[in-house]
Scaffold this motif. Structure first.
Motif, short mmCIF file in Angstrom:
data_model
loop_
_atom_site.label_atom_id
_atom_site.label_comp_id
_atom_site.label_asym_id
_atom_site.label_seq_id
_atom_site.Cartn_x
_atom_site.Cartn_y
_atom_site.Cartn_z
N ASN A 1 0.84 -1.18 0.00
CA ASN A 1 0.00 0.00 0.00
C ASN A 1 0.89 1.25 0.00
O ASN A 1 1.86 1.32 0.71
N SER A 2 0.51 2.21 -0.77
CA SER A 2 1.31 3.43 -0.93
C SER A 2 1.31 4.28 0.33
O SER A 2 0.28 4.40 1.00
N PRO A 3 2.43 4.89 0.68
CA PRO A 3 2.46 5.83 1.81
C PRO A 3 1.49 7.00 1.59
O PRO A 3 1.06 7.64 2.54
N ASN A 5 -1.47 6.72 0.90
CA ASN A 5 -2.76 6.31 1.45
C ASN A 5 -2.76 6.28 2.97
O ASN A 5 -3.73 5.86 3.58
N ARG A 6 -1.68 6.71 3.59
CA ARG A 6 -1.53 6.64 5.04
C ARG A 6 -1.66 8.01 5.69
O ARG A 6 -1.19 9.00 5.16
N VAL A 7 -2.31 8.03 6.85
CA VAL A 7 -2.38 9.23 7.69
C VAL A 7 -2.34 8.78 9.14
O VAL A 7 -2.64 7.63 9.45
N PHE A 8 -1.96 9.70 10.02
CA PHE A 8 -2.02 9.42 11.44
C PHE A 8 -3.45 9.67 11.89
O PHE A 8 -3.98 10.77 11.72
N ASN A 14 -10.59 5.68 13.00
CA ASN A 14 -10.43 4.74 11.90
C ASN A 14 -11.57 3.73 11.86
O ASN A 14 -12.05 3.37 10.79
N GLY A 18 -13.27 3.76 8.42
CA GLY A 18 -12.45 2.83 7.65
C GLY A 18 -13.10 2.22 6.42
O GLY A 18 -12.44 2.01 5.42
N TYR A 25 -16.39 10.51 4.77
CA TYR A 25 -15.61 10.57 6.00
C TYR A 25 -16.08 11.65 6.95
O TYR A 25 -16.32 11.41 8.13
N ASN A 43 -2.45 17.02 7.19
CA ASN A 43 -2.02 15.71 6.69
C ASN A 43 -1.59 15.76 5.23
O ASN A 43 -1.46 14.71 4.59
N ARG A 68 -1.16 15.16 -3.49
CA ARG A 68 -0.69 14.85 -2.13
C ARG A 68 0.81 14.57 -2.14
O ARG A 68 1.53 15.02 -1.25
#
Length: 85
Positions: A1-3, A5-8, A14, A18, A25, A43, A68
Motif C-alpha cells: 500500500n502506498s504511503p 494512502n496513510r495518515v495518522f 479509523n 475505515g 468521512y 495531513n 498529495r
C-alpha cells in the motif's frame, strides 16, 4: 500500500470511517467535520480528496494522489532547508 494512502489517525476514528468513501468521512466524523480543512491540510491532503467517491469513480483519485505527493515532497524539502540553516 502506498504511503500516500496513510495518515495518522486514532483507532476509534479509523473504526468509524475505515469502510467509507472519502466523500463520506467527514459526514460520519460529525463534530470533526467543522475542522475538515485543518485536518486535510495538516495531513498534506488536497481538499479535492473529500470529493472522491469510489462507488462512482470519476478518475480524480490519481490527481488527488499526485497533488498529495507534491504537498508531502514540498513539506519535506521545506523541513530539510530549515535544518540546513
Amino acid at each position: 500500500n502506498s504511503p500516500l494512502n496513510r495518515v495518522f489517525i486514532s483507532a476509534s476514528a479509523n473504526e468509524e470511517i475505515g469502510s467509507l468513501d472519502p466523500a463520506r468521512y467527514f459526514e460520519v466524523l460529525g463534530n470533526h467535520g467543522e475542522h475538515k480543512e485543518n485536518i486535510l491540510s495538516s495531513n498534506c491532503i488536497p481538499t479535492s480528496f473529500s470529493d472522491i467517491n469510489t462507488e462512482s469513480y470519476s478518475g480524480n483519485a490519481t490527481k488527488v494522489m499526485e497533488d498529495r505527493f507534491d504537498s508531502i515532497k514540498n513539506k519535506v524539502l521545506e523541513r530539510i532547508l530549515t535544518l540546513k540553516s
